[in-house]
Design an enzyme around this catalytic site. Structure first.
Site, PDB file in Angstrom:
ATOM      1  N   ARG A  17      44.764  35.682  47.158  1.00 28.02           N
ATOM      2  CA  ARG A  17      45.967  35.298  47.890  1.00 28.02           C
ATOM      3  C   ARG A  17      47.266  35.571  47.128  1.00 28.02           C
ATOM      4  O   ARG A  17      48.348  35.480  47.678  1.00 28.02           O
ATOM      5  CB  ARG A  17      45.895  33.810  48.260  1.00 28.02           C
ATOM      6  CG  ARG A  17      45.035  33.550  49.457  1.00 28.02           C
ATOM      7  CD  ARG A  17      44.866  32.078  49.706  1.00 28.02           C
ATOM      8  NE  ARG A  17      43.869  31.491  48.821  1.00 28.02           N
ATOM      9  CZ  ARG A  17      43.658  30.187  48.709  1.00 28.02           C
ATOM     10  NH1 ARG A  17      44.407  29.341  49.379  1.00 28.02           N
ATOM     11  NH2 ARG A  17      42.723  29.722  47.907  1.00 28.02           N
ATOM     12  N   GLY A  79      29.516  30.526  41.937  1.00 25.12           N
ATOM     13  CA  GLY A  79      29.911  29.128  42.020  1.00 25.12           C
ATOM     14  C   GLY A  79      30.277  28.519  40.679  1.00 25.12           C
ATOM     15  O   GLY A  79      29.999  29.085  39.617  1.00 25.12           O
ATOM     16  N   THR A  80      30.895  27.331  40.756  1.00 28.66           N
ATOM     17  CA  THR A  80      31.398  26.688  39.534  1.00 28.66           C
ATOM     18  C   THR A  80      30.260  26.280  38.594  1.00 28.66           C
ATOM     19  O   THR A  80      30.409  26.351  37.367  1.00 28.66           O
ATOM     20  CB  THR A  80      32.239  25.450  39.888  1.00 28.66           C
ATOM     21  OG1 THR A  80      31.511  24.642  40.825  1.00 28.66           O
ATOM     22  CG2 THR A  80      33.567  25.838  40.508  1.00 28.66           C
ATOM     23  N   ASP A 104      42.994  27.859  36.726  1.00 30.18           N
ATOM     24  CA  ASP A 104      44.183  28.033  37.562  1.00 30.18           C
ATOM     25  C   ASP A 104      44.924  26.716  37.796  1.00 30.18           C
ATOM     26  O   ASP A 104      45.719  26.600  38.714  1.00 30.18           O
ATOM     27  CB  ASP A 104      43.813  28.694  38.897  1.00 30.18           C
ATOM     28  CG  ASP A 104      42.866  27.848  39.731  1.00 30.18           C
ATOM     29  OD1 ASP A 104      42.433  26.790  39.256  1.00 30.18           O
ATOM     30  OD2 ASP A 104      42.566  28.259  40.866  1.00 30.18           O
ATOM     31  N   GLY A 141      36.625  18.734  47.401  1.00 27.94           N
ATOM     32  CA  GLY A 141      35.391  17.960  47.378  1.00 27.94           C
ATOM     33  C   GLY A 141      35.732  16.478  47.470  1.00 27.94           C
ATOM     34  O   GLY A 141      36.671  16.013  46.838  1.00 27.94           O
ATOM     35  N   ASN A 345      85.240  30.505  15.184  1.00 29.37           N
ATOM     36  CA  ASN A 345      85.603  30.685  16.582  1.00 29.37           C
ATOM     37  C   ASN A 345      85.326  32.135  16.946  1.00 29.37           C
ATOM     38  O   ASN A 345      85.871  33.055  16.329  1.00 29.37           O
ATOM     39  CB  ASN A 345      87.074  30.351  16.812  1.00 29.37           C
ATOM     40  CG  ASN A 345      87.376  30.325  18.298  1.00 29.37           C
ATOM     41  OD1 ASN A 345      87.120  29.353  18.987  1.00 29.37           O
ATOM     42  ND2 ASN A 345      87.879  31.445  18.814  1.00 29.37           N
ATOM     43  N   TYR A 355      71.822  46.925  18.701  1.00 32.45           N
ATOM     44  CA  TYR A 355      70.735  47.861  19.008  1.00 32.45           C
ATOM     45  C   TYR A 355      71.280  49.275  19.075  1.00 32.45           C
ATOM     46  O   TYR A 355      72.232  49.539  19.812  1.00 32.45           O
ATOM     47  CB  TYR A 355      70.134  47.447  20.363  1.00 32.45           C
ATOM     48  CG  TYR A 355      68.906  48.216  20.776  1.00 32.45           C
ATOM     49  CD1 TYR A 355      67.855  48.399  19.895  1.00 32.45           C
ATOM     50  CD2 TYR A 355      68.792  48.740  22.063  1.00 32.45           C
ATOM     51  CE1 TYR A 355      66.718  49.085  20.285  1.00 32.45           C
ATOM     52  CE2 TYR A 355      67.658  49.418  22.456  1.00 32.45           C
ATOM     53  CZ  TYR A 355      66.615  49.592  21.566  1.00 32.45           C
ATOM     54  OH  TYR A 355      65.491  50.268  21.946  1.00 32.45           O
ATOM     55  N   ALA A 391      91.983  40.913  17.507  1.00 30.86           N
ATOM     56  CA  ALA A 391      91.470  41.126  18.862  1.00 30.86           C
ATOM     57  C   ALA A 391      91.309  42.617  19.146  1.00 30.86           C
ATOM     58  O   ALA A 391      92.077  43.441  18.658  1.00 30.86           O
ATOM     59  CB  ALA A 391      92.415  40.501  19.877  1.00 30.86           C
TER      60      ALA A 391
HETATM   61  C1  UD1 Z   1      36.062  23.038  43.299  1.00 30.80           C
HETATM   62  C2  UD1 Z   1      35.150  21.819  43.442  1.00 30.80           C
HETATM   63  C3  UD1 Z   1      35.777  20.836  44.400  1.00 30.80           C
HETATM   64  C4  UD1 Z   1      37.154  20.446  43.934  1.00 30.80           C
HETATM   65  C5  UD1 Z   1      38.012  21.682  43.698  1.00 30.80           C
HETATM   66  C6  UD1 Z   1      39.310  21.287  43.037  1.00 30.80           C
HETATM   67  C7  UD1 Z   1      32.929  22.754  43.165  1.00 30.80           C
HETATM   68  C8  UD1 Z   1      31.666  23.104  43.843  1.00 30.80           C
HETATM   69  N1  UD1 Z   1      33.875  22.262  43.922  1.00 30.80           N
HETATM   70  O1  UD1 Z   1      36.137  23.630  44.573  1.00 30.80           O
HETATM   71  O2  UD1 Z   1      34.981  19.679  44.491  1.00 30.80           O
HETATM   72  O3  UD1 Z   1      37.760  19.583  44.860  1.00 30.80           O
HETATM   73  O4  UD1 Z   1      37.339  22.608  42.849  1.00 30.80           O
HETATM   74  O5  UD1 Z   1      40.151  22.385  42.966  1.00 30.80           O
HETATM   75  O6  UD1 Z   1      33.034  22.914  41.972  1.00 30.80           O
HETATM   76  N2  UD1 Z   1      35.145  29.859  39.252  1.00 30.80           N
HETATM   77  C9  UD1 Z   1      34.485  30.726  38.432  1.00 30.80           C
HETATM   78  N3  UD1 Z   1      33.307  31.266  38.859  1.00 30.80           N
HETATM   79  C10 UD1 Z   1      32.759  30.975  40.060  1.00 30.80           C
HETATM   80  C11 UD1 Z   1      33.457  30.071  40.899  1.00 30.80           C
HETATM   81  C12 UD1 Z   1      34.643  29.528  40.468  1.00 30.80           C
HETATM   82  O7  UD1 Z   1      34.942  31.021  37.325  1.00 30.80           O
HETATM   83  O8  UD1 Z   1      31.699  31.504  40.356  1.00 30.80           O
HETATM   84  C13 UD1 Z   1      36.394  29.279  38.786  1.00 30.80           C
HETATM   85  C14 UD1 Z   1      37.600  29.687  39.614  1.00 30.80           C
HETATM   86  O9  UD1 Z   1      38.238  30.817  39.055  1.00 30.80           O
HETATM   87  C15 UD1 Z   1      38.487  28.460  39.502  1.00 30.80           C
HETATM   88  C16 UD1 Z   1      37.512  27.316  39.370  1.00 30.80           C
HETATM   89  O10 UD1 Z   1      36.300  27.879  38.924  1.00 30.80           O
HETATM   90  O11 UD1 Z   1      39.320  28.504  38.357  1.00 30.80           O
HETATM   91  C17 UD1 Z   1      37.300  26.532  40.653  1.00 30.80           C
HETATM   92  O12 UD1 Z   1      36.818  27.394  41.645  1.00 30.80           O
HETATM   93  P1  UD1 Z   1      37.246  27.258  43.152  1.00 30.80           P
HETATM   94  O13 UD1 Z   1      36.576  28.301  43.953  1.00 30.80           O
HETATM   95  O14 UD1 Z   1      38.715  27.143  43.269  1.00 30.80           O
HETATM   96  O15 UD1 Z   1      36.591  25.834  43.487  1.00 30.80           O
HETATM   97  P2  UD1 Z   1      36.547  25.174  44.894  1.00 30.80           P
HETATM   98  O16 UD1 Z   1      35.466  25.780  45.679  1.00 30.80           O
HETATM   99  O17 UD1 Z   1      37.895  25.166  45.463  1.00 30.80           O
END
Ligand code: UD1
Ligand code: MG
Length: 420
Positions: A17, A79-80, A104, A141, A345, A355, A391
């Site tokens: 985005r 995923g996280t 971020d 979440g 002054n 430069y 001056a």
């Molecule tokens: C996550 C949480 C959610 C919470 C929200 C807060 C989970 C499953 N959910 O959601 O409960 O409310 O953050 O902002 O964790 N990232 C990776 N690799 C991945 C996925 C993500 O490095 O495979 C990083 C992203 O760059 C980011 C952070 O993890 O910095 C969070 O990822 P994002 O996708 O924003 O999490 P949400 O799904 O929004």
């Protein structure tokens, strides 16, 4: 075995985005990259052992973070939970706590991280989450608690029941975990949810099932946990940071006439009773003494150090300028790479020509010197103590102490010339 305090910063995400050729994590917010701020927040909380999980445009992210942190790689964004799994090698064999942060989320206070750490240690919690109460929790979440107030689970927006959707307490995505139990829990995460992802948030339920204590800290200032996904949020958080820093200076005894047009970057020191007029920008690391007057429309760039009672007036830009007590640069000047003594002054329109197209050179001005209006000081050049520059001069040679320097063509008047 010693008790470690580590941090994992998740920084593998793509961030479409932002509409940029760069990773969103290396976009600058108030002069510093988003991900750099996230890492520094952990550092300021006292954490030295930091692992960044990188993936998308990892070279860019690593170039910003440098050698201060270790790196884990996430090839696929699953995923996280999967992101944290990539850092397992750094956790293995260790005891203690690990903070997990979002790369971020740049304006989280180090004090908040310390609160999280302290609560997790004092209450012997295996997972401590940072949560917030949001009027509009959409997208986050939700924190599901039982009647006793204990956290049962975190349910992602896409997995919520209609009742759970109404929950206003949200997961900020910032955690403190017991290292050993996190490792065990990571092994049990499965991607059986609406998004088919490995959710880090599942760790809570896994720990609960094992009878391990978990808890939360509710953040006081909701702006702290905001993430940046696009340029609109980038601007919003810039404003938050600007106000936070300005407020801190005002609390310390600095008068700021207009907080909306005063931009003071990180790590600036300003002494008591200094007044900042509108439309002033002060870059990172600048030091300003007491009883100074800055602006309006002044630009104080990196490397400046101002003693007490210095005046920097309107439309003045200074860079790497060391300025002594009581010296005035009141209007329309550029003073760069210079050392100016006390009680000088510097006349209107004075410019250091620092430069030559290749090198930057220095201008040195002794104490109690007077530089007339519209003077060019061609560096490298030194003016001794108590010198006087006429001056309109272009000064290319050093001026000895107590001398008057005039470097301009003599005026000739042609009598009656304009009668013709
Ligand atoms: C996550 C949480 C959610 C919470 C929200 C807060 C989970 C499953 N959910 O959601 O409960 O409310 O953050 O902002 O964790 N990232 C990776 N690799 C991945 C996925 C993500 O490095 O495979 C990083 C992203 O760059 C980011 C952070 O993890 O910095 C969070 O990822 P994002 O996708 O924003 O999490 P949400 O799904 O929004
Ligand atoms: Mg997501």
């Amino acid at each position: 075995m010693e008790n470690n305090i580590m941090a994992i910063v998740m920084a593998a995400g793509k961030g479409t985005r932002m509409k940029s050729k760069k990773s969103k994590l290396v976009q600058k917010i108030y002069g510093k990259e988003i991900v750099k701020r996230a890492v520094e927040n952990a550092e300021k909380a006292g954490v030295k052992d930091i692992v960044a999980v990188v993936g998308y445009m990892k070279e860019e992210v690593m170039a910003v973070l440098g050698k201060e942190v270790k790196y884990a790689y996430q090839e696929e964004m699953l995923g996280t939970g999967h992101a944290v799994m990539q850092a397992r090698e750094f956790l293995k064999g260790k005891k203690g706590k690990v903070l997990v942060l979002n790369g971020d989320v740049p304006i989280l206070r180090p004090e908040t991280l310390n609160k999280l750490l302290e609560k997790s240690i004092e209450n012997k919690e295996y997972a401590t989450l940072l949560t917030a109460i949001y009027d509009n929790p959409t997208g986050y979440g939700r924190i599901v608690r039982d009647e006793g107030g204990n956290i049962e689970a975190i349910v992602e927006e896409k997995d919520t029941t209609p009742e759970q959707k109404e929950i206003k307490e949200i997961n900020a995505g910032i955690y403190c975990f017991d290292i050993e139990e996190l490792l065990l829990a990571l092994d049990k995460i499965k991607p059986n949810n609406a998004q088919g992802e490995y959710y880090l948030t599942d760790v809570i339920q896994i720990m609960n099932e094992k009878g391990l204590k978990t808890g939360a800290v509710i953040v006081e200032d909701n702006t702290e946990i905001l993430g940046i996904n696009d340029r609109i949020q980038l601007e919003m958080l810039t404003k938050v940071l600007q106000m936070r820093i300005n407020t801190e200076h005002m609390k310390n005894g600095v008068t700021i006439e207009d907080v909306n047009t005063t931009y003071i970057y990180d790590d600036v020191k300003i002494g008591m009773d200094t007044v900042i007029h509108p439309n002033t920008t002060i870059k990172s690391g600048v030091q300003i003494g007491e009883d100074c007057e800055i602006g309006p429309n002044a630009y104080i760039r990196e490397g400046c150090k101002l003693a007490n009672k210095v005046k920097i007036g309107s439309f003045v830009e200074i860079k790497k300028a060391i300025i002594g007590e009581g010296t005035k640069v009141p209007h329309l000047s550029y003073m760069g790479d210079c050392e100016i003594g006390e009680k000088c002054n510097i006349g209107c329109g004075t410019i250091t020509c620092n430069y030559d197209g290749l090198h930057k050179s220095k201008t040195i001005i002794g104490n109690h010197s007077f530089v007339g209006s519209n003077v060019n000081l061609v560096a490298p050049v030194t003016l001794g103590d108590e010198t006087f520059v006429a001056a309109g001069s272009t000064i290319t040679d050093d001026v000895p102490a107590y001398a008057l320097a005039i470097a301009r063509q003599r005026q000739t008047n042609k009598e009656d010339w304009n009668k013709k």
